[in-house]
Design a protein around this motif. Structure first.
Motif, mmCIF file in Angstrom:
data_model
loop_
_atom_site.group_PDB
_atom_site.id
_atom_site.type_symbol
_atom_site.label_atom_id
_atom_site.label_comp_id
_atom_site.label_asym_id
_atom_site.label_seq_id
_atom_site.Cartn_x
_atom_site.Cartn_y
_atom_site.Cartn_z
ATOM 1 N N UNK A 137 0.837 -1.202 0.000
ATOM 2 C CA UNK A 137 0.000 0.000 0.000
ATOM 3 C C UNK A 137 0.868 1.246 0.000
ATOM 4 N N UNK A 138 0.399 2.254 -0.721
ATOM 5 C CA UNK A 138 1.129 3.508 -0.839
ATOM 6 C C UNK A 138 0.213 4.640 -0.409
ATOM 7 N N UNK A 139 0.740 5.581 0.333
ATOM 8 C CA UNK A 139 -0.036 6.709 0.830
ATOM 9 C C UNK A 139 0.709 8.001 0.519
ATOM 10 N N UNK A 140 0.069 8.866 -0.272
ATOM 11 C CA UNK A 140 0.675 10.146 -0.620
ATOM 12 C C UNK A 140 0.298 11.183 0.425
ATOM 13 N N UNK A 141 1.275 11.789 1.041
ATOM 14 C CA UNK A 141 1.048 12.894 1.975
ATOM 15 C C UNK A 141 1.219 14.190 1.196
ATOM 16 N N UNK A 142 0.230 15.067 1.332
ATOM 17 C CA UNK A 142 0.233 16.326 0.581
ATOM 18 C C UNK A 142 0.204 17.525 1.508
ATOM 19 N N UNK A 143 0.854 18.596 1.094
ATOM 20 C CA UNK A 143 0.642 19.896 1.718
ATOM 21 C C UNK A 143 -0.669 20.424 1.146
ATOM 22 N N UNK A 144 -1.565 20.885 2.008
ATOM 23 C CA UNK A 144 -2.777 21.528 1.530
ATOM 24 C C UNK A 144 -2.453 22.885 0.935
ATOM 25 N N UNK A 145 -3.349 23.416 0.112
ATOM 26 C CA UNK A 145 -3.088 24.715 -0.523
ATOM 27 C C UNK A 145 -2.759 25.840 0.458
ATOM 28 N N UNK A 146 -3.321 25.799 1.674
ATOM 29 C CA UNK A 146 -3.071 26.860 2.664
ATOM 30 C C UNK A 146 -2.208 26.386 3.837
ATOM 31 N N UNK A 147 -1.599 25.224 3.710
ATOM 32 C CA UNK A 147 -0.810 24.659 4.809
ATOM 33 C C UNK A 147 0.475 25.450 5.038
ATOM 34 N N UNK A 190 0.520 20.009 -2.865
ATOM 35 C CA UNK A 190 1.897 19.715 -3.235
ATOM 36 C C UNK A 190 2.379 18.485 -2.460
ATOM 37 N N UNK A 191 3.049 17.536 -3.131
ATOM 38 C CA UNK A 191 3.518 16.315 -2.463
ATOM 39 C C UNK A 191 4.516 16.589 -1.341
ATOM 40 N N UNK A 192 4.205 16.057 -0.159
ATOM 41 C CA UNK A 192 5.091 16.151 1.000
ATOM 42 C C UNK A 192 6.011 14.933 1.033
ATOM 43 N N UNK A 193 5.404 13.739 0.966
ATOM 44 C CA UNK A 193 6.181 12.505 0.873
ATOM 45 C C UNK A 193 5.294 11.380 0.348
ATOM 46 N N UNK A 194 5.946 10.326 -0.119
ATOM 47 C CA UNK A 194 5.263 9.114 -0.568
ATOM 48 C C UNK A 194 5.563 8.054 0.483
ATOM 49 N N UNK A 195 4.517 7.642 1.220
ATOM 50 C CA UNK A 195 4.690 6.677 2.291
ATOM 51 C C UNK A 195 4.329 5.271 1.838
ATOM 52 N N UNK A 196 5.207 4.339 2.091
ATOM 53 C CA UNK A 196 4.960 2.936 1.765
ATOM 54 C C UNK A 196 4.516 2.239 3.042
ATOM 55 N N UNK A 197 3.368 1.581 2.973
ATOM 56 C CA UNK A 197 2.763 0.972 4.151
ATOM 57 C C UNK A 197 2.808 -0.546 4.040
ATOM 58 N N UNK A 198 3.002 -1.171 5.174
ATOM 59 C CA UNK A 198 2.977 -2.618 5.247
ATOM 60 C C UNK A 198 1.616 -3.105 5.678
ATOM 61 N N UNK A 199 1.480 -3.415 6.951
ATOM 62 C CA UNK A 199 0.243 -4.000 7.468
ATOM 63 C C UNK A 199 -0.890 -2.987 7.625
#
Length: 131
Positions: A96-106, A116-125
């Motif tokens: 599983x992959x989870x994209x963390x984003x900065x919100x437009x007003x963050x 805007x992409x903050x990081x791409x998180x790879x998830x296991x369980x």
């Protein structure tokens, strides 16, 4: 420098209504995802590829070199991906992959006014908040 492997495009987000990890409802349109792909600039902020959603001192196992919106899916391409990490992903250890984003007003958003992409998180369980 550790051994690195090229990393093919991986699916990170689809358009639609989603709920983030805090239960906040977020609607991403096709135009939003195209804007993320078009607006990504690694020289402004290079999104790391990480395990889970890490704290500030966690290592990056690679870097998102670009984002592409194609066939209704936002995809990320990795660069400088640690070889052992790529092997684990390819073996299905982080399905599983989870994209963390900065919100437009963050605060801290490197490109205020847009997602805007903050990081791409790879998830296991643990499944991602946005499936």
């Amino acid at each position: 420098m550790p051994n690195t492997k090229p990393f093919t495009l991986i699916e990170v987000l689809k358009p639609g209504v989603h709920f983030d990890a805090h239960g906040t409802r977020v609607h991403f349109t096709e135009a939003d995802l195209q804007a993320i792909a078009d607006g990504y600039n690694p020289s402004v902020h290079e999104a790391p590829m990480v395990v889970g959603h890490p704290s500030m001192d966690a290592p990056a196992y690679g870097w998102a070199s670009k984002f592409v919106y194609r066939d209704g899916v936002l995809l990320a391409e990795g660069a400088q991906v640690e070889e052992q990490f790529a092997d684990l992903v390819n073996a299905g250890r982080f399905k599983k992959v989870s994209l963390s984003l900065y919100g437009p007003r963050a605060p801290g958003n490197p490109k205020p006014g847009m997602w805007y992409p903050r990081h791409v998180g790879f998830l296991g369980a643990m499944p991602p908040a946005i499936k």
